[in-house]
Design an enzyme around this catalytic site. Structure first.
Site, PDB file in Angstrom:
ATOM      1  N   CYS A  73      35.812  18.159  27.883  1.00  0.00           N
ATOM      2  CA  CYS A  73      36.972  18.774  27.928  1.00  0.00           C
ATOM      3  C   CYS A  73      36.867  19.828  27.522  1.00  0.00           C
ATOM      4  CB  CYS A  73      37.444  17.947  26.844  1.00  0.00           C
ATOM      5  SG  CYS A  73      37.908  18.242  25.416  1.00  0.00           S
TER       6      CYS A  73
ATOM      7  N   LYS B  11       0.930  -1.633  -0.358  1.00  0.00           N
ATOM      8  CA  LYS B  11      -0.056  -0.087   0.116  1.00  0.00           C
ATOM      9  C   LYS B  11       0.598   0.881   0.019  1.00  0.00           C
ATOM     10  CE  LYS B  11      -3.987   2.098   2.281  1.00  0.00           C
ATOM     11  NZ  LYS B  11      -3.644   3.852   1.989  1.00  0.00           N
TER      12      LYS B  11
END
Length: 708
Positions: A425, A132
């Site tokens: 960091c 479909k």
């Protein structure tokens, strides 16, 4: 496909089956729902930004149906249950383009088939099962083989003329291969690849991205733009087919293919002809399992009585054919609220934006986060916290945000600001590629990298946990994985909470990993765009680390699952970790794969492996549940040791499934697809027989493979 998809519904999933929907309590509520549904349908058929996603519209429609069933006097002529769409046009259809009824689980499918048998007063002769397509229905008229008119479905009785856009549509030729006069009906849709191209074109011209492939196709079919968006067509019916080709639906589709028109039968989904409802159910499950692999969107499966005589006898209701039904899949595109945008840093330093979402069920799975790809794409799409966003998930694909609903944006929504520095960091960010990365690379995530190296799936170092790693890093004793092998008992015993006995055990545990196979080392290195399975495949293909480091891009592309783009990334990664590899080798870490698992080509030794086909290609095997004597990963490794290809998901491409204690949904899906099953005990015996060279036993075991 599970027997009953609705059984897995959660609070995040709307009820889309009218049989289970709750009717409205007042007529005013019902009328409001009808008006909302009509407005949503108008936008849907016009191809604009969707007012409701498919699941929410289906849930709204289900409540309207339930209300009309409970209070038939409320039903009005403009109810969505009475009309197909809201937008008509100047072109009158030769016959109404009706909608089709829906079912939502195999029980509903069987009930429909039983009702059809009762209507015919005999069993249906045979069925067809086809995709479909999630697109826009059109009717295409040819006169003496020449395309003369294309009309949209519109309100089912009249549609809009869109003939001028025919040049955009692949699969819909200007001339047929024969000079016939015929009307062909089908769906205009957008493939996944063309959807991505279309969104890029929109952005390049300063327009917002498409909401989803369906609205993209519908809108593009009507629009007159300075740029062309690619579209495709797939036929599912025709009027005016010669009698010799019109005796069945499957024959009609085959005939259309010979005329040069793209059809469902020619697609990657295919058209299955089934003898009974059991075969239909299996075919539906098979197509559902492949949903994410088709390359285009489907929102369900259409089942029809194949023979024209059966269709004629069954006839039509006022709204839909009795001889056909749509089995609806859970929606793979939904809308939800984007709560915030987080930034994650991976162990290799890659920095990625991630959307945190209000939980929503997409494709049968509750989704709480989705990928935003990269910062450049995020800024171009201008998705913001607070937006109502479209979430797409097809099959096992990672959920992604395809766009936002502009009109639903809060007034105070602020544009997202990418990070100036690495969130982990604080260092610089390398923005030279689409995927940003901390300039420190792996060093930024040294702890995450070490944890991955020592994990059970990689080198499996017992006794080396999170806190000990923290202490070792803080003391400066280690900076990378190779430094682990330089640790000694006095150094470790001097650390807090580690005495001589524990330190000795840890040193011995680390030393024991030196003999792990090359595939484990590769996994532990965490090379981008690889993982456990691909690392094993690479190690088996090249055999040694020296061969891996010396391989050319062309040689890398010979490895199953590695293309040019992935090869480029892997080569760059290997160059980056080459010093670490050298340090590991200097500490005596093994850099070869066991001889029995090494394979550089489809040699005679390789083709003689139990799970190899005669041409040397591997069988695809899924292991679910426990295998005696093996961990989960060892079970997958065993598949590859036997010459097969281990997979984490069951599909129609799976050769067989190993089922042990604790097997879950994968075993169920294997049963639905009718795949061969091998008991886990037998699989363990197969592995033992292979390792001992008992070829007679391996052959006997493989002959016991039986359908689920």
């Amino acid at each position: 496909m599970q027997d009953d998809l609705a059984a897995d519904a959660t609070a995040a999933a709307p009820i889309v089956d009218p049989a289970h929907a709750r009717p409205h309590t007042t007529r005013d509520e019902y009328r409001s729902a009808v008006e909302q549904a009509r407005a949503a349908a108008a936008a849907y058929y016009a191809g604009e930004q969707n007012l409701l996603d498919d699941a929410d519209y289906d849930a709204l429609y289900a409540r309207i149906v339930a209300s009309e069933r409970e209070h038939p006097q409320w039903r009005t002529g403009d109810s969505p249950t009475a009309v197909v769409g809201t937008v008509g046009g100047d072109v009158e259809h030769s016959s109404p383009m009706l909608s089709i009824g829906n079912v939502f689980n195999s029980e509903g499918l069987r009930d429909w088939a039983a009702k059809l048998d009762r209507t015919l007063d005999r069993p249906v002769t045979r069925y067809t099962v086809e995709p479909k397509i999630d697109g826009l229905a059109i009717a295409v008229r040819y006169t003496e083989g020449r395309l003369v008119q294309i009309a949209t479905r519109g309100n089912g009785y009249t549609g809009e003329d869109v003939t001028s856009q025919a040049r955009l549509i692949a699969g819909l030729p200007q001339r047929l291969s024969a000079p016939v006069t015929i009307e062909i009906r089908g769906e205009v849709y957008m493939t996944d690849t063309d959807f991505a191209k279309g969104c890029d074109l929109r952005l390049a011209h300063g327009e917002p991205v498409f909401a989803n492939p369906r609205s993209a196709a519908a809108g593009s079919l009507r629009a007159q733009r300075v740029y062309d968006v690619p579209l495709s067509f797939m036929a599912y019916a025709a009027h005016g087919v010669p009698a010799e080709h019109a005796h069945s639906h499957s024959a009609v589709i085959e005939h259309l293919g010979t005329l040069g028109v793209a059809t469902t039968a020619q697609s990657s989904a295919g058209l299955a002809v089934c003898a009974d409802i059991d075969e239909v159910t299996a075919a539906v499950a098979a197509l559902g399992a492949r949903r994410g692999e088709l390359g285009f969107g489907i929102d369900g499966v259409v089942v029809k009585a194949d023979l024209t005589t059966d269709q004629d006898q069954a006839g039509y209701s006022t709204r839909a054919p009795r001889w056909g039904i749509a089995y609806k899949f859970p929606a793979d595109t939904r809308t939800t609220t984007l709560l915030r945008i987080d930034v994650q840093v991976g162990r290799t330093g890659v920095i990625t934006p991630v959307a945190v979402l209000e939980p929503v069920q997409v494709g049968g799975v509750v989704v709480t986060s989705a990928t935003l790809h990269n910062f450049t794409d995020l800024q171009r799409r201008d998705v913001r916290a607070g937006d109502t966003v479209y979430i797409r998930r097809a099959g096992d694909v990672i959920p992604e945000i395809t766009g936002a609903v502009p009109d639903a944006r809060p007034a105070d929504a602020e544009a997202f600001s990418p990070p100036e520095h690495c969130p982990r960091c604080g260092g610089d960010i390398d923005r030279s590629n689409l995927r940003w990365r901390c300039a420190r690379g792996r060093a930024c995530g040294e702890k995450a990298t070490l944890l991955y190296y020592t994990s059970r799936d990689a080198m499996d170092i017992e006794g080396l946990g999170d806190k000990i790693l923290d202490a070792l890093l803080a003391a400066g004793h280690i900076t990378d994985a190779a430094d682990l092998y330089a640790l000694d008992v006095p150094t470790l015993a001097a650390m807090d909470r580690l005495g001589t006995v524990s330190a000795t055990n840890l040193v011995n545990s680390i030393a024991a990993t030196k003999t792990r196979p090359l595939s484990r080392v590769l996994t532990g290195l965490g090379i981008r765009m690889t993982g456990r399975t691909l690392s094993r495949r690479i190690a088996r293909h090249f055999g040694t680390m020296d061969a891996i480091l010396a391989a050319t891009p062309a040689e890398w592309e010979q490895v199953d699952g590695i293309g040019s783009e992935r090869a480029t990334v892997i080569l760059a990664e290997l160059a980056e970790v080459a010093p670490l590899i050298a340090k590991l080798a200097a500490h005596g870490v093994n850099m070869t794969e066991p001889t029995g698992a090494v394979s550089t080509a489809a040699t005679s030794a390789e083709t003689s492996l139990p799970l190899r086909r005669p041409d040397g290609s591997p069988m695809t095997v899924v292991v679910t549940g426990s295998v005696p004597g093996l961990t989960r990963n060892q079970g997958n490794e065993a598949v590859e040791e036997l010459g097969g290809k281990s997979s984490g998901s069951v599909s129609s491409k799976t050769d067989f499934v190993v089922v042990g204690d604790g097997a879950g949904s994968k075993a169920t899906k294997a049963a639905d697809l009718g795949l061969p099953i091998l008991n886990a005990d037998k699989f363990a015996q197969l592995l033992t027989a292979h390792r001992t060279g008992d070829h007679t036993t391996t052959t006997e075991i493989l002959t016991t493979l039986t359908p689920a």
